[in-house]
Design a protein around this motif. Structure first.
Motif: not given
Length: 313
Positions: A49-51, A62-67, A299-301
């Motif tokens: 949801h954050v991404i 962050f696309y890879f982190l979402a995956m 840091q962003q998350i």
């Protein structure tokens, strides 16, 4: 367990094992396991949801982190019903088709997570070694192709051994060694010729997990070389800090796999409880710890979550 034991003679039903010798403590184990699954589900959903809602996070890393979050979420969903079913004493049985389906998802998702970690290593390598060309090397179209390639590799590469499981003759007692289904467990119970599955599975591990690990290691050799060439110690530290979360995710994924492999290969003298516990670590530790690592070290998350959940220092 009498009813469960009686069903072992049924060739279409397999019996799941919880924690051998600790059956009387299942209610005590069921509560923390339920909490772990809840944290895995809520944590991964929160990261997704954050991404999705934060425009500044719409970039390859962050696309890879979402995956990765989707992979961990699916791993939890694929095992929760059997693990908690055993611990809450709801069901010890699983059908052959359901067991094969769970095997497919567990091993396929492990392959997918390894691929995502490799893609994230390439992202860090590009960001540190070629920062001026980062946007050209990793545009959204290429990121999408990479993600589709990872998905297709994990979905298709494991199909040959999974399909063959359906046609094996299982003449040995249908007692699985875990509260979920694994490929090596089903091979152990089969009386058919399993040489193709054994050889193919070993080749698949070498060509996916082992190769991915080697490429990740090589990428960090280049990253370290590029960082050491930076004159400013502050800039060196800043560059390395962008890799801390990814390195943590790599460790929490590969260390349990190595541990489980060593236990299966060389730990025949160990208690069955050790095998079972290592299996649960392999299934639950990466999905649980990935969220913690990226929530704390990115840091962003972290800043976005602090806006939602303000804490007094």
């Amino acid at each position: 367990m009498s009813a469960a034991s009686a069903s072992i003679v049924n060739s279409s039903v397999f019996i799941l094992t919880g924690l051998p010798g600790l059956e009387q403590y299942y209610p005590w184990f069921a509560v923390p396991f339920s909490c772990i699954y809840a944290v895995v589900f809520l944590g991964n959903c929160l990261v997704l949801h954050v991404i999705r809602t934060e425009p500044s996070l719409h970039q390859p890393m962050f696309y890879f982190l979402a995956m990765l979050a989707v992979t961990d979420l699916c791993m939890g969903l694929s095992t929760v019903h059997t693990v908690l079913g055993v611990l809450w004493r709801l069901s010890w049985e699983v059908s052959l088709d359901a067991c094969i389906a769970q095997t497919y998802f567990i091993h396929g998702l492990s392959c997918m997570e390894s691929g995502v970690l490799l893609a994230m290593a390439f992202d860090r390598f590009t960001a540190i070694c070629n920062p001026l060309r980062y946007a050209c090397i990793l545009p959204n179209s290429r990121v999408t192709r990479l993600m589709v390639s990872i998905l297709m590799r994990s979905a298709l590469s494991i199909l040959p051994v999974i399909i063959r499981l359906r046609f094996f003759h299982y003449c040995r007692p249908h007692l699985l060694s875990h509260a979920f289904c694994l490929h090596q467990d089903l091979l152990r119970l089969a009386c058919s010729d399993v040489r193709f599955n054994s050889v193919y599975a070993l080749a698949l591990v070498i060509c996916t997990l082992l190769l991915d690990a080697v490429l990740i290691l090589v990428s960090y050799v280049f990253i370290l070389h590029a960082v050491l060439a930076i004159a400013s110690p502050t800039e060196r530290l800043k560059s390395l800090q962008t890799c801390v979360a990814h390195l943590g995710a790599v460790l929490v994924f590969y260390v349990p796999i190595i541990g489980l492999t060593m236990v299966h290969r060389f730990g025949q003298h160990l208690s069955p409880l050790v095998h079972v516990l290592m299996g649960h670590v392999y299934i639950l530790f990466p999905p649980l710890m990935n969220r913690v690592i990226y929530s704390v070290k990115t840091q962003q998350i972290r800043s976005r979550m602090e806006k939602w959940f303000p804490l007094k220092r």
